[in-house]
Design a protein around this motif. Structure first.
Motif, PDB file in Angstrom:
ATOM      1  N   CYS A   1       0.611  -0.588  -0.051  1.00 39.51           N
ATOM      2  CA  CYS A   1       0.144  -0.092  -0.140  1.00 39.51           C
ATOM      3  C   CYS A   1       1.206   1.281   0.473  1.00 39.51           C
ATOM      4  N   ARG A   2       0.727   1.894  -1.071  1.00 40.65           N
ATOM      5  CA  ARG A   2       1.957   2.828  -1.016  1.00 40.65           C
ATOM      6  C   ARG A   2       1.030   3.744  -0.683  1.00 40.65           C
ATOM      7  N   GLU A   3       1.863   5.536  -0.314  1.00 49.78           N
ATOM      8  CA  GLU A   3       1.099   6.092   0.296  1.00 49.78           C
ATOM      9  C   GLU A   3       1.600   7.253  -0.182  1.00 49.78           C
ATOM     10  N   GLU A   4       2.313   7.250  -1.853  1.00 49.12           N
ATOM     11  CA  GLU A   4       2.219   8.109  -2.229  1.00 49.12           C
ATOM     12  C   GLU A   4       0.807   7.615  -3.740  1.00 49.12           C
ATOM     13  N   TYR A   5       0.330   7.116  -3.676  1.00 47.37           N
ATOM     14  CA  TYR A   5      -0.741   6.338  -4.389  1.00 47.37           C
ATOM     15  C   TYR A   5      -2.043   6.507  -3.853  1.00 47.37           C
ATOM     16  N   CYS A   6      -2.099   6.822  -2.656  1.00 49.53           N
ATOM     17  CA  CYS A   6      -3.182   7.489  -1.703  1.00 49.53           C
ATOM     18  C   CYS A   6      -3.330   8.581  -1.636  1.00 49.53           C
ATOM     19  N   ILE A   7      -4.447   9.558  -2.091  1.00 49.63           N
ATOM     20  CA  ILE A   7      -4.009  11.346  -2.847  1.00 49.63           C
ATOM     21  C   ILE A   7      -6.508  10.896  -2.080  1.00 49.63           C
ATOM     22  N   THR A   8      -5.869  11.763  -0.597  1.00 52.63           N
ATOM     23  CA  THR A   8      -7.220  11.144   0.659  1.00 52.63           C
ATOM     24  C   THR A   8      -6.616  12.795   1.202  1.00 52.63           C
ATOM     25  N   GLY A   9      -6.979  13.784   0.594  1.00 56.26           N
ATOM     26  CA  GLY A   9      -7.067  15.074   1.137  1.00 56.26           C
ATOM     27  C   GLY A   9      -8.174  16.153   0.227  1.00 56.26           C
ATOM     28  N   ASN A  10      -8.104  17.225   0.082  1.00 56.89           N
ATOM     29  CA  ASN A  10      -8.882  18.241  -0.420  1.00 56.89           C
ATOM     30  C   ASN A  10      -7.841  19.826  -0.425  1.00 56.89           C
ATOM     31  N   LYS A  11      -8.390  20.705  -1.416  1.00 56.17           N
ATOM     32  CA  LYS A  11      -8.192  21.969  -1.508  1.00 56.17           C
ATOM     33  C   LYS A  11      -7.411  22.588  -0.536  1.00 56.17           C
ATOM     34  N   GLU A  12      -5.985  23.050  -0.420  1.00 53.02           N
ATOM     35  CA  GLU A  12      -5.840  23.760   1.276  1.00 53.02           C
ATOM     36  C   GLU A  12      -6.177  25.461   1.986  1.00 53.02           C
ATOM     37  N   GLY A  13      -7.123  25.196   2.319  1.00 53.51           N
ATOM     38  CA  GLY A  13      -8.098  25.357   2.852  1.00 53.51           C
ATOM     39  C   GLY A  13      -8.642  26.489   2.679  1.00 53.51           C
ATOM     40  N   VAL A  14      -8.932  25.449   2.038  1.00 55.43           N
ATOM     41  CA  VAL A  14     -10.961  25.589   1.387  1.00 55.43           C
ATOM     42  C   VAL A  14     -11.614  24.678   2.357  1.00 55.43           C
ATOM     43  N   ALA A  15     -12.591  25.694   3.335  1.00 50.63           N
ATOM     44  CA  ALA A  15     -13.109  24.619   4.110  1.00 50.63           C
ATOM     45  C   ALA A  15     -14.554  23.116   3.303  1.00 50.63           C
ATOM     46  N   ALA A  16     -15.311  24.348   2.347  1.00 51.84           N
ATOM     47  CA  ALA A  16     -16.092  23.351   1.476  1.00 51.84           C
ATOM     48  C   ALA A  16     -16.033  23.541   0.287  1.00 51.84           C
ATOM     49  N   PRO A  17     -14.854  22.887  -0.796  1.00 51.27           N
ATOM     50  CA  PRO A  17     -13.992  23.095  -2.374  1.00 51.27           C
ATOM     51  C   PRO A  17     -15.709  22.504  -3.231  1.00 51.27           C
ATOM     52  N   THR A  18     -15.199  23.496  -4.077  1.00 49.73           N
ATOM     53  CA  THR A  18     -16.410  23.247  -5.538  1.00 49.73           C
ATOM     54  C   THR A  18     -15.976  21.948  -6.272  1.00 49.73           C
ATOM     55  N   SER A  19     -16.172  21.427  -7.367  1.00 52.83           N
ATOM     56  CA  SER A  19     -15.794  20.941  -8.036  1.00 52.83           C
ATOM     57  C   SER A  19     -14.479  20.740  -8.601  1.00 52.83           C
ATOM     58  N   GLU A  20     -14.916  22.317  -8.988  1.00 51.47           N
ATOM     59  CA  GLU A  20     -12.997  22.762  -9.905  1.00 51.47           C
ATOM     60  C   GLU A  20     -12.563  23.178  -8.379  1.00 51.47           C
ATOM     61  N   GLU A  21     -13.057  23.260  -7.835  1.00 52.05           N
ATOM     62  CA  GLU A  21     -11.529  23.318  -6.830  1.00 52.05           C
ATOM     63  C   GLU A  21     -10.765  22.104  -6.172  1.00 52.05           C
ATOM     64  N   TYR A  22     -11.486  21.027  -5.723  1.00 50.42           N
ATOM     65  CA  TYR A  22     -11.786  19.798  -5.910  1.00 50.42           C
ATOM     66  C   TYR A  22     -10.300  18.980  -7.797  1.00 50.42           C
ATOM     67  N   GLN A  23     -10.583  19.526  -8.631  1.00 54.52           N
ATOM     68  CA  GLN A  23     -10.262  18.973  -9.678  1.00 54.52           C
ATOM     69  C   GLN A  23      -8.666  19.866  -9.750  1.00 54.52           C
ATOM     70  N   GLU A  24      -8.982  20.944  -8.742  1.00 54.00           N
ATOM     71  CA  GLU A  24      -7.386  21.835  -8.990  1.00 54.00           C
ATOM     72  C   GLU A  24      -6.304  20.847  -8.001  1.00 54.00           C
ATOM     73  N   TYR A  25      -6.906  20.713  -6.870  1.00 49.96           N
ATOM     74  CA  TYR A  25      -5.900  19.758  -5.997  1.00 49.96           C
ATOM     75  C   TYR A  25      -5.944  18.571  -6.383  1.00 49.96           C
ATOM     76  N   LEU A  26      -6.677  17.859  -7.529  1.00 46.92           N
ATOM     77  CA  LEU A  26      -6.353  15.923  -7.913  1.00 46.92           C
ATOM     78  C   LEU A  26      -4.841  16.839  -8.869  1.00 46.92           C
ATOM     79  N   GLU A  27      -5.474  17.784  -9.696  1.00 41.75           N
ATOM     80  CA  GLU A  27      -4.555  18.084 -11.208  1.00 41.75           C
ATOM     81  C   GLU A  27      -3.354  18.045 -10.164  1.00 41.75           C
TER      82      GLU A  27
END
Length: 210
Positions: free
Chosen positions: A81-107
């Motif tokens: 279970c490689r930690e770098e493959y676990c993408i478990t966060g969200n956009k930093e400093g945003v309490a309720a990210p929109t879909s677009e903000e989450y996509q920015e985090y994923l990118e």
């Protein structure tokens, strides 16, 4: 606050309860665990050993259980279970990210990976939909470059391209169980609090080459 009102209370999913005192209420969830093992075992049988997870695991109890089930399944299957493959966060400093903000985090998260895993398990189908949009922007193809599995079997899961491998929630079972829990709590308020899980089914589609 709700639990302190002393009224019949049922959570359909809930805040993450694993980290604190049990809430004084009844709960109903889909089975977030069984099919994680079934899916990862099948991926291992197909020769896929680099498997990651996408989803903000503290978002709700179901996301938390799905993430922990992924980790448990990797362990039980004997896969790293490689930690770098676990993408478990969200956009930093945003309490309720929109879909677009989450996509920015994923990118940003994907751009930091030296290589993609062979498979991503996602916390739900809408995480997959955001992931697919980012993959398209980055020139990553599903299922040619990476396989994806969601959870919930949302209506869009069958009509997107590629169609989505996912875990189907039996809504009618959940509804009947929810009604039973509420009615029985009203009739017998002194019953011990209960946590009920409804059956789920794993459905393979094009996003895993099926």
């Amino acid at each position: 606050m709700l639990c302190g009102l002393r009224i019949p209370l049922l959570f359909v999913d809930s805040p993450v309860t694993a980290m604190g005192e049990p809430l004084k209420a009844d709960f109903i969830y889909p089975d977030n665990q069984s099919n994680a093992y079934v899916f990862i075992r099948e991926m291992a049988r197909r020769g896929k050993t680099r498997i990651g997870f996408i989803g903000e695991y503290m978002h709700c109890q179901s996301f938390f259980e799905r993430y922990m089930s992924y980790r448990n399944a990797m362990y039980l299957t004997g896969l790293p279970c490689r930690e770098e493959y676990c993408i478990t966060g969200n956009k930093e400093g945003v309490a309720a990210p929109t879909s677009e903000e989450y996509q920015e985090y994923l990118e940003e998260a994907f751009s930091k990976l030296k290589s993609l895993p062979e498979v991503f398990v996602c916390a739900n189908d809408y995480v997959v939909f955001d992931t697919l949009k980012v993959f398209k922007k980055l020139g990553i193809s599903v299922p040619a470059d990476v396989w994806l599995c969601g959870f919930d079997d949302a209506m869009e899961a069958q009509i997107i391209t590629p169609s989505l491998t996912t875990v189907h929630i039996h809504s009618s079972i959940m509804g009947h169980s929810a009604a039973y829990l509420l009615v029985s709590r009203i009739r017998e308020p002194q019953l011990q609090f209960r946590m009920v899980y409804g059956q789920t089914s794993l459905i393979y589609r094009e996003s895993t080459g099926d």
